[in-house]
Scaffold this motif. Structure first.
Motif, PDB file in Angstrom:
ATOM      1  N   PHE A 149      31.055  26.213 -17.001  1.00 27.28           N
ATOM      2  CA  PHE A 149      30.937  26.052 -15.190  1.00 27.28           C
ATOM      3  C   PHE A 149      30.729  24.504 -14.624  1.00 27.28           C
ATOM      4  CE2 PHE A 149      29.701  30.470 -14.928  1.00 27.28           C
ATOM      5  CZ  PHE A 149      31.463  30.663 -13.951  1.00 27.28           C
ATOM      6  N   ASN A 151      31.292  21.644 -17.239  1.00 25.85           N
ATOM      7  CA  ASN A 151      30.988  20.356 -17.673  1.00 25.85           C
ATOM      8  C   ASN A 151      31.793  19.620 -17.470  1.00 25.85           C
ATOM      9  OD1 ASN A 151      32.317  19.624 -20.922  1.00 25.85           O
ATOM     10  ND2 ASN A 151      29.982  19.604 -21.142  1.00 25.85           N
ATOM     11  N   THR A 152      32.224  18.510 -17.831  1.00 26.52           N
ATOM     12  CA  THR A 152      33.296  18.032 -17.334  1.00 26.52           C
ATOM     13  C   THR A 152      34.073  17.355 -18.762  1.00 26.52           C
ATOM     14  OG1 THR A 152      32.148  15.803 -16.018  1.00 26.52           O
ATOM     15  CG2 THR A 152      33.085  18.129 -15.144  1.00 26.52           C
ATOM     16  N   TYR A 285      26.673  15.281   4.668  1.00 22.01           N
ATOM     17  CA  TYR A 285      27.626  16.633   4.788  1.00 22.01           C
ATOM     18  C   TYR A 285      28.112  17.360   3.302  1.00 22.01           C
ATOM     19  CZ  TYR A 285      29.277  13.643   1.467  1.00 22.01           C
ATOM     20  OH  TYR A 285      29.891  12.351   0.156  1.00 22.01           O
ATOM     21  N   GLY A 287      29.303  18.688   0.049  1.00 25.51           N
ATOM     22  CA  GLY A 287      29.912  18.142  -0.592  1.00 25.51           C
ATOM     23  C   GLY A 287      30.549  19.449  -1.352  1.00 25.51           C
ATOM     24  N   LEU A 289      32.403  21.884  -3.674  1.00 28.12           N
ATOM     25  CA  LEU A 289      33.895  22.385  -3.767  1.00 28.12           C
ATOM     26  C   LEU A 289      33.999  23.519  -4.743  1.00 28.12           C
ATOM     27  CD1 LEU A 289      35.600  19.062  -3.491  1.00 28.12           C
ATOM     28  CD2 LEU A 289      35.356  20.349  -2.050  1.00 28.12           C
ATOM     29  N   PRO A 291      36.225  26.642  -6.088  1.00 35.42           N
ATOM     30  CA  PRO A 291      38.072  26.495  -6.452  1.00 35.42           C
ATOM     31  C   PRO A 291      38.469  28.239  -6.195  1.00 35.42           C
ATOM     32  CG  PRO A 291      36.632  27.577  -8.722  1.00 35.42           C
ATOM     33  CD  PRO A 291      35.331  26.850  -7.571  1.00 35.42           C
TER      34      PRO A 291
ATOM     35  N   LEU B 291      37.346  14.159 -18.979  1.00 38.82           N
ATOM     36  CA  LEU B 291      38.556  15.521 -19.363  1.00 38.82           C
ATOM     37  C   LEU B 291      39.927  15.851 -18.570  1.00 38.82           C
ATOM     38  CD1 LEU B 291      36.401  17.779 -21.668  1.00 38.82           C
ATOM     39  CD2 LEU B 291      38.185  15.692 -22.758  1.00 38.82           C
ATOM     40  N   PHE B 331      36.556  25.810 -13.057  1.00 38.62           N
ATOM     41  CA  PHE B 331      35.055  26.153 -12.842  1.00 38.62           C
ATOM     42  C   PHE B 331      35.147  24.115 -12.725  1.00 38.62           C
ATOM     43  CE2 PHE B 331      35.005  30.722 -12.144  1.00 38.62           C
ATOM     44  CZ  PHE B 331      34.361  30.523 -11.291  1.00 38.62           C
ATOM     45  N   GLN B 332      35.117  23.817 -14.170  1.00 41.38           N
ATOM     46  CA  GLN B 332      34.423  22.442 -14.962  1.00 41.38           C
ATOM     47  C   GLN B 332      35.503  21.453 -14.150  1.00 41.38           C
ATOM     48  OE1 GLN B 332      35.878  23.042 -18.669  1.00 41.38           O
ATOM     49  NE2 GLN B 332      33.709  23.730 -19.460  1.00 41.38           N
ATOM     50  N   TYR B 334      37.037  21.733 -10.866  1.00 38.29           N
ATOM     51  CA  TYR B 334      36.361  21.482  -9.638  1.00 38.29           C
ATOM     52  C   TYR B 334      34.500  20.863  -9.623  1.00 38.29           C
ATOM     53  CZ  TYR B 334      39.684  24.008  -6.445  1.00 38.29           C
ATOM     54  OH  TYR B 334      41.430  23.673  -6.189  1.00 38.29           O
ATOM     55  N   ASN B 335      34.065  20.730 -10.825  1.00 38.66           N
ATOM     56  CA  ASN B 335      32.634  20.053 -10.970  1.00 38.66           C
ATOM     57  C   ASN B 335      33.299  18.474 -10.718  1.00 38.66           C
ATOM     58  OD1 ASN B 335      29.941  19.386 -12.023  1.00 38.66           O
ATOM     59  ND2 ASN B 335      30.150  21.636 -11.636  1.00 38.66           N
ATOM     60  N   ALA B 336      33.862  18.080 -11.260  1.00 34.39           N
ATOM     61  CA  ALA B 336      34.525  17.026 -11.705  1.00 34.39           C
ATOM     62  C   ALA B 336      34.991  16.503  -9.584  1.00 34.39           C
ATOM     63  CB  ALA B 336      35.948  16.738 -12.588  1.00 34.39           C
ATOM     64  N   GLU B 338      33.752  17.682  -7.413  1.00 32.52           N
ATOM     65  CA  GLU B 338      33.458  16.954  -5.868  1.00 32.52           C
ATOM     66  C   GLU B 338      32.245  16.322  -6.993  1.00 32.52           C
ATOM     67  OE1 GLU B 338      30.576  21.446  -5.915  1.00 32.52           O
ATOM     68  OE2 GLU B 338      29.627  20.617  -6.449  1.00 32.52           O
ATOM     69  N   ARG B 339      32.222  15.919  -7.719  1.00 29.93           N
ATOM     70  CA  ARG B 339      31.543  14.660  -7.788  1.00 29.93           C
ATOM     71  C   ARG B 339      32.395  13.363  -7.482  1.00 29.93           C
ATOM     72  NH1 ARG B 339      29.733  15.073 -14.589  1.00 29.93           N
ATOM     73  NH2 ARG B 339      29.044  17.227 -13.808  1.00 29.93           N
ATOM     74  N   PHE B 341      33.939  13.449  -4.462  1.00 32.90           N
ATOM     75  CA  PHE B 341      34.108  14.123  -2.823  1.00 32.90           C
ATOM     76  C   PHE B 341      33.084  13.536  -2.499  1.00 32.90           C
ATOM     77  CE2 PHE B 341      33.773  17.330   0.082  1.00 32.90           C
ATOM     78  CZ  PHE B 341      34.800  17.237   1.065  1.00 32.90           C
ATOM     79  N   ASN B 342      33.465  11.935  -2.773  1.00 35.86           N
ATOM     80  CA  ASN B 342      32.257  10.921  -1.349  1.00 35.86           C
ATOM     81  C   ASN B 342      32.037  10.778  -0.870  1.00 35.86           C
ATOM     82  OD1 ASN B 342      29.851  12.162  -3.234  1.00 35.86           O
ATOM     83  ND2 ASN B 342      31.123  10.992  -5.221  1.00 35.86           N
ATOM     84  N   HIS B 343      31.450   9.989   0.399  1.00 32.94           N
ATOM     85  CA  HIS B 343      32.401   9.280   1.908  1.00 32.94           C
ATOM     86  C   HIS B 343      32.268   8.279   1.401  1.00 32.94           C
ATOM     87  CE1 HIS B 343      33.375  11.909   5.350  1.00 32.94           C
ATOM     88  NE2 HIS B 343      32.252  12.202   4.805  1.00 32.94           N
ATOM     89  N   LEU B 393      36.912  12.340   5.148  1.00 35.08           N
ATOM     90  CA  LEU B 393      37.291  12.831   3.214  1.00 35.08           C
ATOM     91  C   LEU B 393      37.816  14.275   3.435  1.00 35.08           C
ATOM     92  CD1 LEU B 393      36.604  12.441   0.216  1.00 35.08           C
ATOM     93  CD2 LEU B 393      33.800  13.349   1.579  1.00 35.08           C
ATOM     94  N   ALA B 395      39.595  17.020   0.288  1.00 39.79           N
ATOM     95  CA  ALA B 395      40.028  17.361  -1.040  1.00 39.79           C
ATOM     96  C   ALA B 395      40.410  18.700  -1.284  1.00 39.79           C
ATOM     97  CB  ALA B 395      39.092  17.582  -2.485  1.00 39.79           C
TER      98      ALA B 395
END
Lengths: 319, 433
Positions: A149, A151-152, A285, A287, A289, A291, B291, B331-332, B334-336, B338-339, B341-343, B393, B395
């Motif tokens: 979930f 790892n990037t 706020y 933050g 997100l 999917p 990635l 999911f990975q 959207y995690n990237a 989210e990082r 997604f900053n003002h 901001l 996304a």
């Protein structure tokens, strides 16, 4: 015939040594020739004689005879000035650093406590393989969820270290309570401790997804914080309750665990509030997100969203 | 013939070489004579702390309008503007004599101020009405770092392009303390006012025509008196507010009236380079540890209006980022995302005396037929009514392995302008057909 019960060792949860005294007299001291041998260096080799005595038609009563005056003998906390002192069931006698409590054989014991764990838990915990397998499964699941979930960068190393650290913490926690049980009840119950710790950890795995989803649905970081504190407090209370239950003979483990968890959460909250600057120049706020496959929201029309700015501007003016 | 040509060339080179020291001498003579003639019109401007009686900040200034006013920068005297009960102004002339002064007029947008001295400075400088030619030698006077009056030689390089406000590019090296001093041509006429430094041999001047406008306005406001009595001290806070409000109103009205052309950005069509006053940059993120692929476009105004230390305003910028991946699961990814997604961080002010805390409005919004997470945050200026810092901001949330993060930031913007700007920015977003 009245019997005197002498209990040595009074601490909650510890198994006490009990001696029964009927007709005969009984000697207490450090020497091995005594009836009750106390391994307390502050106790004399022959410290006390406990005996029953009565003159003529007088009713027989229990007495102590102090045989060594190196250290004072206390009855109910008061030093005994004379060589002989009468005692009765309910009294406590302190010699050196050892306290003995006297009871009659008619003294009522507390009602039998009901075991709070299910028979399934007891049966399961008797087999060590179940806690160990569950422990391994939970750790593996945690690692896979983390990797799948969040790892990037495709690196396993960080997740491996995090999993091993998590395993170490769970084992250390269960081990700590096993040691506590060994000290207080002479029964470590490591399997029980590992089983409940792992079960609570398994429930804890759902905390982050629940927090994220709640924040995403409500657009509120406060909801997420509320869920985090509630989840953490409840899980810690349950965990401590079972840890204390297996490791000690404390009566009200649930109340104690609840009080500790709520108190700890309160302290953490107060500390985080004190760490927070009185004035923040950074925006706060939501933050999070998620999917599209887990996003149930439809989306507000742009005009409606823009129209809601008026309230935000008013809020920024403190109106 | 060949010999003769060689001799002629040699003679020419010798003549050039011989002339160079003379040219240099002529230049230094110009600077020397200009300094001798005009330095008596330049003063050091000191802001004096009333409690200690010592100077808190220094700058430079020069006498204009026949000695009626001393011109300087707003930022030189801003302490007095914001805390008149704590400070007073003092001018020190070339002979070291002090002259009391009050503030007669300010132009916060162009960073100018006019002071009313208690007595005239020895010499008043004249303003130049025409623009010099690019490359002309110009001379800047001032008192750098309280070391004494100096003159610096440099070149006029025209007006700065891509700027909301006219600024002269001076290829010379200004130093702190010279702010507010005059930049003069070889005949001693003021063509600009020292204001800031942008780098090695890159300095900026406020054009003299802005100062002339301020002088004209001050004359109209005070036709008779030579000084502005304390009782008639203008409401500078209101003047600053009005200037800021009108300036942003003009800028954003023009911006919003324009038809924004949309250009492709990833799978999106976005308004790009929406104002000639913005500087735009683009880059691709090249990081082997990531990635996903991503690229940016970033546009910003280089203008910042000085209000006081740590409080600047008037900036506008936006940033687009496109991200896509073939290696991460949804999911990975959207995690990237989210990082990212900053003002944007704003540097306009961080003091609660200047601004309120941000209030954010976050929601899932339907834009161009798809769902976007949008966060709009505003904070109010404490002293200037209906002016805010605003952040946007957003996304895109409907694609599994590609998305965009769009950011915009405006400081010193009114509620109407911010609402209209953000509505237009979001409304302009479209997906490629």
């Amino acid at each position: 015939m009245e019997t005197l019960i002498i209990q040595i060792g009074l601490k909650q949860g510890r198994n006490a040594d009990l001696y029964k005294l009927n007709e005969r007299e009984l000697y207490v001291g450090r020497a091995y020739s005594n009836d009750i041998v106390l391994t307390d260096p502050y106790v004399a080799p022959q410290q006390l004689r406990i005996y029953r005595y009565g003159v003529g038609g007088e009713e027989l009563s229990w007495h102590i005879n102090i045989l060594d005056a190196t250290n004072p003998v206390l009855v109910n906390g008061e030093p005994v000035e004379s060589a002989t002192q009468s005692v009765r069931p309910g009294d406590s006698i302190t010699v050196g650093r050892t306290t003995m409590r006297l009871y009659s054989d008619e003294h009522e014991v507390e009602p039998t406590r009901k075991l709070l764990v299910s028979s399934w838990l007891h049966r399961a915990a008797r087999n060590a393989w179940l806690p160990v397998c569950l422990f391994a499964l939970v750790c593996l699941t945690d690692s896979l969820l983390n990797y799948g979930f969040s790892n990037t960068d495709g690196e396993w190393k960080e997740h491996g270290i995090s999993t091993i650290a998590g395993m170490g913490i769970l084992l250390a926690w269960a081990g700590f309570w096993a040691v506590v049980g060994r000290v207080l009840r002479h029964q470590p119950h490591f399997s029980y401790q590992l089983l409940v710790t792992t079960l609570i950890a398994a429930i804890g795995l759902t905390q982050t997804p629940v927090e994220l989803f709640a924040e995403f649905i409500t657009d509120s970081t406060y909801i997420r914080t509320l869920i985090a504190y509630t989840f953490g407090t409840v899980l810690l209370a349950y965990l401590l309750h079972y840890n204390l239950f297996f490791a000690t003979n404390i009566k009200h483990t649930a109340i104690l665990a609840c009080c500790f968890s709520v108190g700890l959460s309160g302290l953490v909250f107060l500390f985080s509030m004190s760490e927070k600057n009185e004035f923040s120049a950074a925006p706060e706020y939501s933050g999070t997100l998620l999917p599209p496959i887990v996003n149930p929201r439809t989306g507000k029309p742009l005009d409606d969203y823009v129209n809601s700015f008026a309230k935000t501007f008013a809020d920024s003016n403190g109106l | 013939m060949i010999t003769s040509a060689k001799n002629q060339t040699l003679t020419f080179i010798i003549a050039i070489l011989a002339a160079m020291p003379m040219l240099s001498l002529a230049q230094s003579q110009t600077a020397t004579s200009l300094f001798d003639r005009y330095s008596s019109g330049v003063v050091q401007v000191r802001t004096i702390d009333l409690a200690s009686g010592d100077k808190t900040s220094i700058g430079s200034g020069f006498s204009v309008d026949g000695g009626r006013y001393v011109a300087t920068n707003f930022h030189v005297i801003s302490l007095l503007i914001h805390a008149p009960e704590t400070y007073r102004l003092e001018l020190v002339d070339d002979e070291g004599k002090t002259i009391a002064a009050t503030v007669a007029a300010i132009d916060v947008i162009h960073d100018l101020a006019l002071l009313a001295p208690a007595r005239e400075v020895a010499r008043s400088l004249r303003l130049r009405a025409t623009k010099p030619s690019q490359g002309d030698r110009i001379f800047s006077l001032g008192n750098p770092q309280d070391l004494g009056m100096t003159i610096i030689e440099g070149n006029y390089n025209g007006l700065v392009k891509k700027s909301r406000y006219q600024k002269i590019l001076f290829s010379g090296s200004l130093n702190s303390g010279m702010s507010g001093g005059p930049a003069i041509d070889s005949s001693g006429r003021v063509l600009g006012i020292n204001v800031s430094k942008g780098g090695e041999q890159i300095s900026f001047l406020v054009p003299a025509e802005q100062l002339q406008t301020l002088i004209d306005n001050a004359r109209r406001a005070n036709p008779g008196d030579r000084t502005t009595p304390e009782l008639q001290r203008p409401n500078f806070t209101e003047q600053i507010r009005t200037a800021l409000y009108n300036d942003q109103s003009t800028f954003y009205s023009e911006l919003l009236e324009d038809d924004w052309s949309l250009e492709g950005f990833g799978d999106l069509m976005l308004p790009q380079k929406i104002s000639d006053t913005l500087k735009c940059w683009g880059h691709t993120v090249e990081d082997d540890d990531l990635l996903y692929e991503s690229f940016h476009q970033h546009c910003q105004s280089n203008d910042a209006i000085y209000i006081e230390d740590d409080f600047y305003t008037g900036q506008f910028e936006y940033d687009y980022e496109w991200l896509e991946t073939e290696e991460l699961n949804t999911f990975q990814f959207y995690n990237a995302l989210e990082r990212r997604f900053n003002h944007k961080s704003q540097h306009s002010g961080s003091d609660e005396e200047d601004v309120s805390e941000y209030q954010c409005n976050t929601n899932i919004v339907k834009i161009a037929g798809s769902r976007w997470k949008v966060s709009s945050c505003f904070r109010a200026y404490q002293s200037y009514d209906d002016l805010y810092d605003a952040l946007l901001l957003l996304a895109a949330l409907d694609n599994s392995n590609s998305s965009a993060v769009l950011k915009a930031s405006a400081t010193g913007i009114s509620q109407n302008s911010a609402t209209a700007l953000f509505a237009k920015l979001m409304g302009a977003i479209a997906w490629k057909p």
